[in-house]
Design a protein around this motif. Structure first.
Motif, short mmCIF file in Angstrom:
data_model
loop_
_atom_site.label_atom_id
_atom_site.label_comp_id
_atom_site.label_asym_id
_atom_site.label_seq_id
_atom_site.Cartn_x
_atom_site.Cartn_y
_atom_site.Cartn_z
N PRO A 1 0.84 -1.19 0.00
CA PRO A 1 0.00 0.00 0.00
C PRO A 1 0.89 1.25 0.00
CG PRO A 1 -0.71 -1.56 1.68
CD PRO A 1 0.61 -2.03 1.17
N ILE A 2 0.45 2.27 -0.69
CA ILE A 2 1.17 3.55 -0.72
C ILE A 2 0.43 4.50 0.22
CG2 ILE A 2 1.85 5.50 -2.16
CD1 ILE A 2 2.17 3.47 -4.46
N VAL A 3 1.17 5.09 1.14
CA VAL A 3 0.53 5.82 2.23
C VAL A 3 0.79 7.33 2.19
CG1 VAL A 3 0.45 3.81 3.75
CG2 VAL A 3 2.48 5.27 3.76
N ASP A 4 1.12 7.86 1.01
CA ASP A 4 1.27 9.32 0.91
C ASP A 4 0.01 9.93 0.29
OD1 ASP A 4 1.51 8.76 -1.80
OD2 ASP A 4 3.65 9.19 -1.89
N ASP A 5 0.04 11.18 -0.07
CA ASP A 5 -1.14 11.88 -0.58
C ASP A 5 -1.23 11.92 -2.10
OD1 ASP A 5 -2.14 12.41 1.97
OD2 ASP A 5 -0.97 14.25 2.15
N THR A 6 -0.53 11.03 -2.80
CA THR A 6 -0.62 10.99 -4.25
C THR A 6 -1.85 10.20 -4.68
OG1 THR A 6 0.68 8.97 -4.49
CG2 THR A 6 1.91 11.05 -4.39
N ASP A 7 -2.07 10.13 -5.97
CA ASP A 7 -3.17 9.32 -6.50
C ASP A 7 -2.84 7.84 -6.55
OD1 ASP A 7 -4.88 11.49 -6.80
OD2 ASP A 7 -4.35 11.82 -8.90
N TRP A 8 -1.57 7.50 -6.34
CA TRP A 8 -1.19 6.09 -6.30
C TRP A 8 -1.62 5.51 -4.95
CZ3 TRP A 8 3.92 4.16 -8.73
CH2 TRP A 8 4.02 4.62 -10.04
N CYS A 9 -2.27 4.37 -4.99
CA CYS A 9 -2.77 3.73 -3.77
C CYS A 9 -1.97 2.50 -3.37
CB CYS A 9 -4.23 3.33 -3.95
SG CYS A 9 -5.31 4.72 -4.29
N GLY A 10 -1.30 1.87 -4.32
CA GLY A 10 -0.52 0.69 -3.99
C GLY A 10 0.10 0.06 -5.22
N ILE A 11 1.03 -0.86 -4.94
CA ILE A 11 1.60 -1.69 -6.00
C ILE A 11 1.57 -3.13 -5.52
CG2 ILE A 11 3.07 0.13 -6.95
CD1 ILE A 11 5.45 -1.32 -5.55
N GLY A 12 1.49 -4.03 -6.46
CA GLY A 12 1.56 -5.44 -6.15
C GLY A 12 2.31 -6.16 -7.24
N ILE A 13 3.05 -7.18 -6.86
CA ILE A 13 3.75 -8.01 -7.83
C ILE A 13 3.05 -9.36 -7.84
CG2 ILE A 13 5.91 -9.12 -8.46
CD1 ILE A 13 7.37 -6.75 -7.20
N PHE A 14 2.51 -9.70 -9.01
CA PHE A 14 1.78 -10.94 -9.18
C PHE A 14 2.66 -12.00 -9.82
CE2 PHE A 14 -1.69 -8.04 -8.69
CZ PHE A 14 -2.74 -8.79 -8.21
N GLU A 15 2.54 -13.22 -9.36
CA GLU A 15 3.19 -14.35 -9.99
C GLU A 15 2.18 -14.99 -10.95
OE1 GLU A 15 6.04 -18.13 -8.98
OE2 GLU A 15 4.58 -17.53 -7.48
N ARG A 16 1.71 -14.17 -11.86
CA ARG A 16 0.73 -14.57 -12.87
C ARG A 16 1.03 -13.81 -14.15
NH1 ARG A 16 0.27 -17.75 -9.37
NH2 ARG A 16 -1.61 -18.46 -8.33
N SER A 17 0.49 -14.30 -15.27
CA SER A 17 0.64 -13.61 -16.54
C SER A 17 -0.11 -12.28 -16.48
CB SER A 17 0.08 -14.46 -17.68
OG SER A 17 -1.33 -14.54 -17.57
N GLU A 18 0.19 -11.43 -17.43
CA GLU A 18 -0.51 -10.14 -17.49
C GLU A 18 -2.00 -10.35 -17.72
OE1 GLU A 18 0.14 -5.82 -19.68
OE2 GLU A 18 1.56 -7.43 -20.06
N GLU A 19 -2.37 -11.31 -18.54
CA GLU A 19 -3.78 -11.59 -18.82
C GLU A 19 -4.50 -12.10 -17.57
OE1 GLU A 19 -1.20 -12.90 -20.67
OE2 GLU A 19 -1.35 -11.38 -22.25
N GLU A 20 -3.87 -13.03 -16.85
CA GLU A 20 -4.47 -13.56 -15.63
C GLU A 20 -4.55 -12.47 -14.56
OE1 GLU A 20 -6.11 -16.42 -12.92
OE2 GLU A 20 -6.05 -16.21 -15.09
N THR A 21 -3.53 -11.64 -14.47
CA THR A 21 -3.55 -10.55 -13.50
C THR A 21 -4.67 -9.56 -13.81
OG1 THR A 21 -1.18 -10.79 -13.10
CG2 THR A 21 -2.18 -8.70 -12.44
N ALA A 22 -4.90 -9.29 -15.09
CA ALA A 22 -6.01 -8.39 -15.48
C ALA A 22 -7.34 -8.98 -15.03
CB ALA A 22 -6.00 -8.15 -16.98
N ARG A 23 -7.52 -10.28 -15.20
CA ARG A 23 -8.76 -10.92 -14.76
C ARG A 23 -8.92 -10.81 -13.25
NH1 ARG A 23 -10.50 -14.92 -12.23
NH2 ARG A 23 -8.54 -16.02 -11.99
N ILE A 24 -7.83 -11.06 -12.52
CA ILE A 24 -7.87 -10.95 -11.06
C ILE A 24 -8.21 -9.52 -10.64
CG2 ILE A 24 -6.42 -11.00 -8.98
CD1 ILE A 24 -4.91 -13.39 -10.32
N MET A 25 -7.57 -8.56 -11.28
CA MET A 25 -7.81 -7.16 -10.91
C MET A 25 -9.22 -6.71 -11.28
SD MET A 25 -5.22 -6.17 -9.24
CE MET A 25 -5.71 -4.44 -9.11
#
Length: 111
Positions: free
Chosen positions: A60-84
């Motif tokens: 999670p990103i805890v500053d006042d920007t528009d970014w809320c977090g990052i995550g590293i998935f052990e999945r393909s980009e297509e599978e990650t898109a489905r999860i997201m």
């Protein structure tokens, strides 16, 4: 600083593996009534994805920007898109996301 040889760098490059980076940003419903409960369930889902091995790094990103977090998935980009797309925060418009293919080394972890 530890000296790193070219041979070491070539060996490590051969051990790298593809992952998918998700960058979470504020969506149009961020801060709306009920968003806190949706974010709570988003967090619960992230814990489940961690426990299942799909999302080994969650930040999670805890500053006042528009970014809320990052995550590293052990999945393909297509599978990650489905999860997201199925994430409660994304589905409710609290978050949007962008995906990036990345490389890293299996076994890396946060200290």
């Amino acid at each position: 600083m530890t000296e790193i040889t070219d041979d070491y760098m070539l060996e490590m490059r051969g051990r790298s593996k593809a992952y998918t980076l998700a960058v979470l940003e504020r969506g149009p419903s961020y801060g709306s009534p009920g968003a806190d409960a949706i974010i709570w369930e988003h967090g619960r889902r992230n814990h489940a994805l961690r426990a299942d091995g799909a999302l080994p790094i969650v930040c999670p990103i805890v500053d006042d920007t528009d970014w809320c977090g990052i995550g590293i998935f052990e999945r393909s980009e297509e599978e990650t898109a489905r999860i997201m797309d199925e994430d409660p925060g994304v589905a409710a418009g609290v978050f949007t996301y962008r995906l990036h293919p990345i490389m890293s080394f299996p076994g890396d972890s946060l200290p």
